[in-house]
Design an enzyme around this catalytic site. Structure first.
Site, PDB file in Angstrom:
ATOM      1  N   SER A   1      -0.085   3.880   5.426  1.00  0.00           N
ATOM      2  CA  SER A   1      -0.790   2.938   4.605  1.00  0.00           C
ATOM      3  C   SER A   1      -2.322   2.912   5.215  1.00  0.00           C
ATOM      4  CB  SER A   1      -0.410   1.709   4.639  1.00  0.00           C
ATOM      5  OG  SER A   1       1.058   1.705   3.864  1.00  0.00           O
TER       6      SER A   1
ATOM      7  N   HIS B   1       6.824   5.764   1.446  1.00  0.00           N
ATOM      8  CA  HIS B   1       7.943   4.388   0.897  1.00  0.00           C
ATOM      9  C   HIS B   1       8.664   5.036  -0.117  1.00  0.00           C
ATOM     10  CE1 HIS B   1       3.905   2.288   2.738  1.00  0.00           C
ATOM     11  NE2 HIS B   1       4.886   1.773   3.346  1.00  0.00           N
TER      12      HIS B   1
ATOM     13  N   GLN C   1       3.687  -9.935  13.262  1.00  0.00           N
ATOM     14  CA  GLN C   1       3.716  -8.655  13.938  1.00  0.00           C
ATOM     15  C   GLN C   1       2.639  -7.832  14.233  1.00  0.00           C
ATOM     16  OE1 GLN C   1       6.087  -6.842  10.484  1.00  0.00           O
ATOM     17  NE2 GLN C   1       4.860  -4.800  11.101  1.00  0.00           N
TER      18      GLN C   1
ATOM     19  N   ASP D   1       8.406   5.315  11.956  1.00  0.00           N
ATOM     20  CA  ASP D   1       8.194   4.384  13.088  1.00  0.00           C
ATOM     21  C   ASP D   1       9.587   4.231  13.951  1.00  0.00           C
ATOM     22  OD1 ASP D   1       5.713   2.624  12.084  1.00  0.00           O
ATOM     23  OD2 ASP D   1       6.681   2.983  10.257  1.00  0.00           O
TER      24      ASP D   1
ATOM     25  N   ALA E   1       0.947  -1.116   0.074  1.00  0.00           N
ATOM     26  CA  ALA E   1       0.102   0.031   0.078  1.00  0.00           C
ATOM     27  C   ALA E   1       0.918   1.178   0.008  1.00  0.00           C
ATOM     28  CB  ALA E   1      -0.982  -0.052   1.275  1.00  0.00           C
TER      29      ALA E   1
HETATM   30  P1  AMP Z   1       5.409  -0.174   6.366  1.00  0.00           P
HETATM   31  O1  AMP Z   1       4.951  -0.572   4.700  1.00  0.00           O
HETATM   32  O2  AMP Z   1       4.309   0.707   7.095  1.00  0.00           O
HETATM   33  O3  AMP Z   1       5.918  -1.322   6.984  1.00  0.00           O
HETATM   34  O4  AMP Z   1       6.725   0.761   6.252  1.00  0.00           O
HETATM   35  C1  AMP Z   1       7.606   0.362   5.468  1.00  0.00           C
HETATM   36  C2  AMP Z   1       8.836   1.388   5.748  1.00  0.00           C
HETATM   37  O5  AMP Z   1       8.423   2.854   5.455  1.00  0.00           O
HETATM   38  C3  AMP Z   1       9.175   1.503   7.145  1.00  0.00           C
HETATM   39  O6  AMP Z   1      10.542   1.702   7.441  1.00  0.00           O
HETATM   40  C4  AMP Z   1       8.551   2.820   7.639  1.00  0.00           C
HETATM   41  O7  AMP Z   1       8.872   3.392   8.835  1.00  0.00           O
HETATM   42  C5  AMP Z   1       8.746   3.656   6.426  1.00  0.00           C
HETATM   43  N1  AMP Z   1       7.593   4.673   6.272  1.00  0.00           N
HETATM   44  C6  AMP Z   1       6.178   4.369   6.668  1.00  0.00           C
HETATM   45  N2  AMP Z   1       5.496   5.814   6.550  1.00  0.00           N
HETATM   46  C7  AMP Z   1       6.486   6.704   5.969  1.00  0.00           C
HETATM   47  C8  AMP Z   1       6.468   8.164   6.126  1.00  0.00           C
HETATM   48  N3  AMP Z   1       5.265   8.730   6.269  1.00  0.00           N
HETATM   49  N4  AMP Z   1       7.718   8.536   6.041  1.00  0.00           N
HETATM   50  C9  AMP Z   1       8.982   7.988   5.929  1.00  0.00           C
HETATM   51  N5  AMP Z   1       8.850   6.560   6.047  1.00  0.00           N
HETATM   52  C10 AMP Z   1       7.634   5.942   6.118  1.00  0.00           C
END
Ligand code: AMP
Length: 281
Positions: A185, A36, A60, A149, A31
């Site tokens: 997402s 990302h 998780q 995160d 997503a």
């Molecule tokens: P996720 O798909 O939510 O597991 O995120 C994948 C990676 O993208 C993780 O390292 C998150 O910290 C990073 N991420 C998610 N949202 C953001 C954002 N708004 N800005 C920067 N990095 C992000």
């Protein structure tokens, strides 16, 4: 763009490339949004080959409904990755990632006992299970994680150091919507009304960062924050904490606010759980 779903196939492919190419890796749950994509852009700038994984990791999620509702949109994700110039995508299924039940229990030196770890029991253990598996498959030189995160980033850095995993962890800035809401997402699960009030989380973080000098004690800040969210029925504040970046413990004196300190917030907006943070650097 090469797309792999099988562990053995991507492993064989990368083993060949790794001899003379720098491999950068961005793990995601899909997503995909601009947050990302910012990690992927940085990865592309700093490495020869960019690998992105898309996998919604069941271990998780401590909340089954959250796992079921989590947005999955592989086709449009692949389009975005192709457009941005990603080299390799790894999108395995559960059987591929967990052929056997993963019984490993990780030690995070207490970093998992606060904030997200406290409110989402087992969450970081699941993160460590999947991230160590992915690192073992991809064997990247560098891996990119978002500061959005924040606790996860601190824990991953601890983990690779503690387990001597030969990868450099790079933290990347949080990308925000125009009104300040941190991209996530989960934002697409918010209805119109929830989306409007969700901005209160980032607004509060920026307010505290800009105005903490007008408060006499930390307690005053905490009271101010909790009282503010009491007045917003759609938001259920889970925690607001001002912590030391190294040990993630609450600082004990307002005078300590400054570089090396971060304010973290988690709340449910309607049924959707969001997190955000801001550094006092
Ligand atoms: P996720 O798909 O939510 O597991 O995120 C994948 C990676 O993208 C993780 O390292 C998150 O910290 C990073 N991420 C998610 N949202 C953001 C954002 N708004 N800005 C920067 N990095 C992000």
């Amino acid at each position: 763009m090469e797309i792999f779903t099988k562990v053995k196939e991507i492993k064989d492919f990368l083993d060949e490339l790794r001899r003379d190419k720098l491999i950068g890796f961005v793990p995601t749950m899909g997503a995909l949004h601009e947050g990302h994509l910012s990690l992927i852009k940085k990865c592309k700038e700093e490495n020869d080959i960019t690998v992105v994984s898309i996998y919604v990791n069941p271990t998780q999620f401590n909340d089954k409904e959250d796992f079921i509702k989590y947005p999955r949109m592989l086709d449009s994700d692949l389009e975005k990755l192709n457009k941005i110039g990603c080299d390799i995508v790894f999108c395995p299924d559960d059987k591929e990632m967990y052929p056997e039940k993963d019984e490993r229990v990780f030690d995070f030196g207490g970093l998992d006992k606060v904030m997200e770890g406290k409110h989402r029991p087992g969450h970081f253990n699941g993160v460590a299970q999947i991230v160590t598996k992915l690192f073992d498959i991809i064997k990247p030189h560098r891996a990119y994680f978002g500061k959005k995160d924040f606790q996860q980033l601190v824990i991953i850095k601890f983990l690779v150091k503690n387990l001597n995993i030969p990868v450099e962890i790079i933290g990347c800035p949080t990308v925000r919507e125009d009104d300040g809401l941190a991209m996530s997402s989960r934002n697409m699960l918010l209805n119109e009304e929830e989306r409007k009030v969700a901005v209160e989380l980032s607004k509060m973080l920026f307010y505290v960062k800009d105005n903490y000098k007008n408060f006499k004690t930390l307690e005053e800040i905490y009271n101010f924050v909790y009282n503010h969210f009491e007045k917003i029925p759609l938001i259920n504040l889970e925690y607001f904490e001002i912590v030391n970046d190294t040990n993630l413990q609450r600082i004990n004196d307002i005078e300590k606010i400054g570089p090396g300190v971060t304010a973290c917030i988690a709340a449910k907006v309607g049924k959707i759980r969001l997190i955000d943070n801001i550094s006092f650097e």
